[in-house]
Design a protein around this motif. Structure first.
Motif, PDB file in Angstrom:
ATOM      1  N   THR A 151      37.008  -5.557   3.043  1.00  0.00           N
ATOM      2  CA  THR A 151      35.923  -4.999   2.221  1.00  0.00           C
ATOM      3  C   THR A 151      36.295  -5.007   0.739  1.00  0.00           C
ATOM      4  OG1 THR A 151      36.834  -2.799   2.601  1.00  0.00           O
ATOM      5  CG2 THR A 151      35.028  -3.484   4.040  1.00  0.00           C
ATOM      6  N   SER A 194      35.158 -10.100  -0.519  1.00  0.00           N
ATOM      7  CA  SER A 194      34.284  -9.778   0.613  1.00  0.00           C
ATOM      8  C   SER A 194      32.887  -9.367   0.144  1.00  0.00           C
ATOM      9  CB  SER A 194      34.932  -8.652   1.419  1.00  0.00           C
ATOM     10  OG  SER A 194      33.992  -8.105   2.289  1.00  0.00           O
ATOM     11  N   VAL A 195      32.830  -8.421  -0.801  1.00  0.00           N
ATOM     12  CA  VAL A 195      31.506  -7.928  -1.198  1.00  0.00           C
ATOM     13  C   VAL A 195      30.722  -9.014  -1.938  1.00  0.00           C
ATOM     14  CG1 VAL A 195      32.119  -5.483  -1.215  1.00  0.00           C
ATOM     15  CG2 VAL A 195      32.390  -6.798  -3.295  1.00  0.00           C
ATOM     16  N   ALA A 198      29.549 -11.540   0.623  1.00  0.00           N
ATOM     17  CA  ALA A 198      28.454 -10.924   1.398  1.00  0.00           C
ATOM     18  C   ALA A 198      27.156 -11.009   0.591  1.00  0.00           C
ATOM     19  CB  ALA A 198      28.803  -9.474   1.731  1.00  0.00           C
ATOM     20  N   LEU A 241      30.214  -6.858   8.562  1.00  0.00           N
ATOM     21  CA  LEU A 241      31.313  -6.535   7.663  1.00  0.00           C
ATOM     22  C   LEU A 241      32.397  -5.787   8.422  1.00  0.00           C
ATOM     23  CD1 LEU A 241      32.008  -6.752   4.615  1.00  0.00           C
ATOM     24  CD2 LEU A 241      31.161  -4.412   4.401  1.00  0.00           C
ATOM     25  N   SER A 260      36.171  -4.038   8.867  1.00  0.00           N
ATOM     26  CA  SER A 260      37.211  -3.356   8.101  1.00  0.00           C
ATOM     27  C   SER A 260      38.217  -2.739   9.042  1.00  0.00           C
ATOM     28  CB  SER A 260      36.578  -2.270   7.220  1.00  0.00           C
ATOM     29  OG  SER A 260      37.579  -1.519   6.568  1.00  0.00           O
ATOM     30  N   ARG A 269      34.753   2.861   6.024  1.00  0.00           N
ATOM     31  CA  ARG A 269      34.684   2.135   4.749  1.00  0.00           C
ATOM     32  C   ARG A 269      33.650   1.009   4.842  1.00  0.00           C
ATOM     33  NH1 ARG A 269      39.682   2.134   3.211  1.00  0.00           N
ATOM     34  NH2 ARG A 269      40.477   0.385   4.445  1.00  0.00           N
ATOM     35  N   ALA A 270      33.667   0.302   5.951  1.00  0.00           N
ATOM     36  CA  ALA A 270      32.684  -0.788   6.141  1.00  0.00           C
ATOM     37  C   ALA A 270      31.263  -0.227   6.067  1.00  0.00           C
ATOM     38  CB  ALA A 270      32.927  -1.480   7.477  1.00  0.00           C
ATOM     39  N   VAL A 282      30.358   0.468   2.382  1.00  0.00           N
ATOM     40  CA  VAL A 282      30.126  -0.774   1.614  1.00  0.00           C
ATOM     41  C   VAL A 282      28.822  -1.431   2.077  1.00  0.00           C
ATOM     42  CG1 VAL A 282      31.065  -3.042   1.029  1.00  0.00           C
ATOM     43  CG2 VAL A 282      32.603  -1.100   1.226  1.00  0.00           C
ATOM     44  N   ALA A 283      28.577  -1.417   3.381  1.00  0.00           N
ATOM     45  CA  ALA A 283      27.342  -2.005   3.912  1.00  0.00           C
ATOM     46  C   ALA A 283      26.125  -1.295   3.345  1.00  0.00           C
ATOM     47  CB  ALA A 283      27.344  -1.918   5.440  1.00  0.00           C
ATOM     48  N   PRO A 339      28.032  -2.895   9.695  1.00  0.00           N
ATOM     49  CA  PRO A 339      29.449  -2.547   9.581  1.00  0.00           C
ATOM     50  C   PRO A 339      30.135  -2.548  10.940  1.00  0.00           C
ATOM     51  CG  PRO A 339      28.077  -0.575   9.380  1.00  0.00           C
ATOM     52  CD  PRO A 339      27.133  -1.727   9.577  1.00  0.00           C
ATOM     53  N   TYR A 359      37.278  -5.380  12.598  1.00  0.00           N
ATOM     54  CA  TYR A 359      37.612  -6.798  12.441  1.00  0.00           C
ATOM     55  C   TYR A 359      37.182  -7.578  13.693  1.00  0.00           C
ATOM     56  CZ  TYR A 359      40.591  -6.105   8.276  1.00  0.00           C
ATOM     57  OH  TYR A 359      41.065  -5.844   7.024  1.00  0.00           O
TER      58      TYR A 359
END
Ligand SMILES: NC(=O)c1ccc[n+]([C@@H]2O[C@H](COP(=O)([O-])OP(=O)(O)OC[C@H]3O[C@@H](n4cnc5c(N)ncnc54)[C@H](OP(=O)(O)O)[C@@H]3O)[C@@H](O)[C@H]2O)c1
Length: 228
Positions: free
Chosen positions: A11, A15-16, A19, A31, A33, A38-39, A42-43, A53, A56
């Protein structure tokens, strides 16, 4: 190619931006993480309707997967653990094998991250891309000389075309840059760009753009062996 779901691992800065680039191209993102919370955060910021989100492992279950993790931070160990899940996937490899202070690579000249990754994931197809695009360039990929290039490399021509199609609406100029072993040069172009940028006061917005003009009569045959 439209409406594809692409998995991204990590993330961080690339990554961002990748995306966002995929969303602009009409695709959706999973996404992944180490920390699903955290994913989720960010999503939410990127696009809660089109960025899913997850872990992995969830992101690695997509047809196209982008590991956005540094090699020095253990990207290869993480990907090795996901090898079975990644079987059959196209892995879009953006890794440059930088050391901690960005002064050199942790791989010798005779090796590249892309080739090592293909060796690590023999049942996946590795396509190298975005290696020379510094994260700061995503916000504005236009330079006075034109858009910066994204060199796309793979030993699988179909996968290479598919990856170029995924980013077809991107402002970058996607260039078929040949076979995967060209990663040895392309990754080191990032190192050189950083050095030239530092020497000449252009960091962090630096990029590469290949210049040329169409074949003149009789030239094409002389160079056919170069791309055979
Ligand atoms: N930065 C650039 O301009 C640039 C340009 C071209 C290519 N690249 C390549 O893109 C990859 C990512 O670069 P980046 O600048 O986006 O990196 P970054 O901002 O440091 O993000 C990397 C992500 O890796 C994940 N990660 C997993 N294990 C980690 C560990 N042990 N320590 C730290 N992070 C860990 C983290 O996501 P979670 O915590 O969410 O799992 C983190 O957000 C690298 O391989 C780099 O070579 C970077």
């Amino acid at each position: 190619m439209s409406g594809i779901e692409v998995g991204i691992l990590g993330t961080g800065r690339m990554s961002v931006r990748l995306a966002s680039e995929l969303l602009s191209n009409g695709h959706d993102v999973v996404l992944g993480s180490r920390d699903v919370a955290r994913a989720k955060r960010v999503a939410q910021l990127l696009n809660p309707d089109r960025v899913r989100p997850g872990s992995y492992a969830e992101a690695a279950s997509s047809r196209f997967v982008i590991p956005a993790i540094f090699m020095r931070d253990g990207a290869f160990d993480l990907l090795s653990a996901l090898r079975t899940r990644l079987a059959g996937a196209t892995v879009i490899d953006i890794l440059n094998p930088f050391n901690a202070d960005y002064s050199d690579f942790i791989l010798p000249w005779s090796k590249s991250a892309s080739e090592e990754l293909q060796r690590l994931l023999p049942q996946s197809t590795v396509v190298g891309a975005f290696k020379n695009v510094f994260w700061e360039t995503f916000e504005n990929p236009d330079f006075a000389e034109g858009h910066s290039d994204v060199y796309v490399i793979s030993d699988d021509a179909v996968a290479k075309r598919e990856v170029m199609a995924l980013f077809a609406k991107s402002p970058f100029r996607l260039v078929d840059a040949g076979r995967l072993s060209n990663a040895r040069t392309i990754e080191r172009m990032t190192l050189l760009a950083a050095e030239l940028g530092a020497r000449h006061g252009f960091l962090p917005r630096v990029g590469w753009r290949f210049l040329g003009e169409p074949w003149k009569a009789g030239i094409k045959d002389k160079f056919a062996h170069v791309i055979a």
